[in-house]
Design an enzyme around this catalytic site. Structure first.
Site, PDB file in Angstrom:
ATOM      1  N   THR A 164       0.843  -1.195   0.000  1.00 57.49           N
ATOM      2  CA  THR A 164       0.000   0.000   0.000  1.00 57.49           C
ATOM      3  C   THR A 164       0.877   1.244   0.000  1.00 57.49           C
ATOM      4  OG1 THR A 164      -0.179   0.028   2.417  1.00 57.49           O
ATOM      5  CG2 THR A 164      -1.843  -1.202   1.201  1.00 57.49           C
TER       6      THR A 164
ATOM      7  N   ASP B  32      -3.320  -2.443  13.098  1.00 54.58           N
ATOM      8  CA  ASP B  32      -4.747  -2.720  12.999  1.00 54.58           C
ATOM      9  C   ASP B  32      -5.470  -1.786  12.030  1.00 54.58           C
ATOM     10  OD1 ASP B  32      -4.932  -4.875  15.014  1.00 54.58           O
ATOM     11  OD2 ASP B  32      -4.228  -3.305  16.371  1.00 54.58           O
ATOM     12  N   GLY B  33      -4.859  -0.638  11.713  1.00 56.14           N
ATOM     13  CA  GLY B  33      -5.526   0.333  10.860  1.00 56.14           C
ATOM     14  C   GLY B  33      -5.783  -0.162   9.448  1.00 56.14           C
TER      15      GLY B  33
ATOM     16  N   GLY C 255       2.734  -3.707  12.782  1.00 54.46           N
ATOM     17  CA  GLY C 255       2.614  -2.342  13.258  1.00 54.46           C
ATOM     18  C   GLY C 255       3.133  -2.210  14.674  1.00 54.46           C
TER      19      GLY C 255
ATOM     20  N   ARG D 273       6.234   6.756  17.632  1.00 49.97           N
ATOM     21  CA  ARG D 273       6.086   5.539  16.828  1.00 49.97           C
ATOM     22  C   ARG D 273       7.427   4.846  16.579  1.00 49.97           C
ATOM     23  NH1 ARG D 273       2.429   3.203  13.466  1.00 49.97           N
ATOM     24  NH2 ARG D 273       0.864   4.759  14.009  1.00 49.97           N
TER      25      ARG D 273
ATOM     26  N   ASP E 110     -10.929   1.360  16.401  1.00 47.98           N
ATOM     27  CA  ASP E 110      -9.829   0.494  15.969  1.00 47.98           C
ATOM     28  C   ASP E 110      -8.517   1.268  15.875  1.00 47.98           C
ATOM     29  OD1 ASP E 110     -11.885  -1.293  15.788  1.00 47.98           O
ATOM     30  OD2 ASP E 110     -11.851  -1.476  13.607  1.00 47.98           O
TER      31      ASP E 110
END
Length: 413
Positions: free
Chosen positions: A47, A74-75, A104, A178, A390
């Site tokens: 992606t 999870d996104g 992730g 992150r 989510d």
């Protein structure tokens, strides 16, 4: 479920930017070899932007695929599920088995799938390898989805959680950390604890009765014919087995660096009977319009000062947060937690430390309330704030949600 006598053909979607940005490296080091040895042909799709996966699955000819697998946080699965339910043939599309590989920083569903297998807790690459083996085994279970109505945005479908208050703030504010991976949530929790907030609003819910749970539990058994052999194994069923006559193949599609795009087209088959409905996805039967009071059989929480509200439908909120120990993928309930204002920073920290082991419900914290519900409504009083579905930020304001039992399929091994 249908008979699958051919080798499983997987579309494997990878977000190269998720987590520490190592998803592709993890695929090359672990998953590619595992799928090859298991004889599972797959097409790798990288992606390149937000909602790319949603656009792909919304337009894809799903007859080409036996399963859609997500390697990311999870996104990306959130995008895929909502893309499937946005199709004219959503009733068939949403039954496409879905797989999850942790790539992730949160990896909540992957941790949940690992937990459902009965294995001891695993983290990082050990969790990835475990989920890879479960994917190769190819057992499929039903999974609940939750329909969420927002003030003016289109209806969303959620597979993991709905959060308001402390948890939502930590999830989004920790994005700046992150680069440290899953530890971002620990850092974010400590930062938010330093300036603990109170969130004002009204919460109401429809309790899940014991009779409802027993009646719905009768629907759990699934039988799937695989390679012309019937298999009945409780709530899970065999997705497929590799054919010895078919060589394993894996195809690559890198949309970032190649002009050879994956052929994605809308399925030409006859649309389902719901294709002409203005609202895609299953209808909600428990919700009234937001401008009307909740139904008479709902419980309205008397307190209006909260520290957090968390609705869970899987066992884990992150790799190391065992938030809903009693949850299973298709129990047909929302596990609702809320913490009332007045809790000390120390007590809240102890609560989250206990959640790492799933022991927070045994702490006897007077400010924590836990209940199982079928639907809920939240009306924040503050004009600004954060609500996540989510782990994704959604429109802030009044909302309501209803669980749809076993709406989709999840590869759980």
């Amino acid at each position: 479920m249908t008979e699958l006598s051919r080798p499983c053909r997987m579309m494997l979607l990878v977000n190269p930017q998720s987590g520490k940005g190592q998803a592709l490296t993890l695929y090359n080091n672990h998953i590619q070899r595992m799928l090859n040895e298991a004889g599972v042909p797959h097409t790798l799709v990288i992606t390149e932007r937000q909602n790319h996966a949603r656009e792909l699955v919304k337009e894809a000819d799903l007859s080409q695929w036996d399963a859609l697998v997500i390697m990311s946080g999870d996104g990306l699965l959130f995008e895929v599920i909502n893309g499937l339910l946005d199709r004219p043939d959503w009733e068939e599309a949403i039954r496409t088995p879905l797989g999850i590989l942790p790539g992730g920083s949160g990896n909540a569903l992957a941790a949940s799938v690992h937990h459902y297998s009965g294995a001891s807790p695993a983290f990082s690459e050990e969790l990835l390898v475990s989920c890879g083996f479960l994917l190769c085994k190819g057992l499929v279970s039903r999974m609940d989805l939750v329909s969420i109505h927002l003030p003016s945005s289109p209806r969303l479908f959620s597979f993991l959680s709905l959060a308001w208050g402390f948890v939502a703030d930590v999830d989004i504010e920790s994005e700046k950390y992150r680069h440290v991976g899953a530890a971002r949530f620990t850092v974010g929790t400590l930062v938010r604890l330093a300036s603990l907030r109170v969130y004002k609003g009204k919460l109401a819910y429809l309790p899940a009765t014991e009779d409802y749970n027993k009646d719905e539990g009768l629907r759990n058994n699934v039988t799937l014919h695989c390679n012309n052999q019937a298999s009945s194994i409780g709530p899970a069923s065999v997705l497929c087995q590799p054919s010895r006559d078919s060589p394993c193949e894996n195809t690559y599609h890198n949309s970032c660096h190649s002009n050879n795009s994956l052929k994605v087209r809308r399925n030409e088959s006859t649309p389902s009977r719901s294709a002409n409905k203005s609202l895609s996805g299953p209808p909600d039967s428990l919700l009234l319009p937001l401008d009307q009071p909740p139904p008479a059989d709902w419980v309205v929480v008397q307190e209006e000062d909260f520290v957090l509200m968390l609705a869970m439908y899987q066992s884990h909120l992150a790799e190391d947060l065992f938030a809903a120990p009693g949850a299973i993928p298709d129990d047909g309930v929302i596990h609702l937690f809320y913490v009332r204002a007045g809790i000390s920073r120390t007590a809240l920290l102890k609560l989250f430390l206990a959640m790492e082991k799933g022991a927070h419900l045994a702490t006897n914290c007077q400010h924590l309330v836990y209940t199982k519900v079928r639907a809920l409504r939240l009306e924040p009083y503050s004009p600004k704030g954060i609500i996540t579905v989510d782990g994704e930020v959604v429109e802030y304001g009044p909302l309501q949600a209803e669980v749809h039992r076993g709406l989709t399929r999840l590869i759980t091994g």
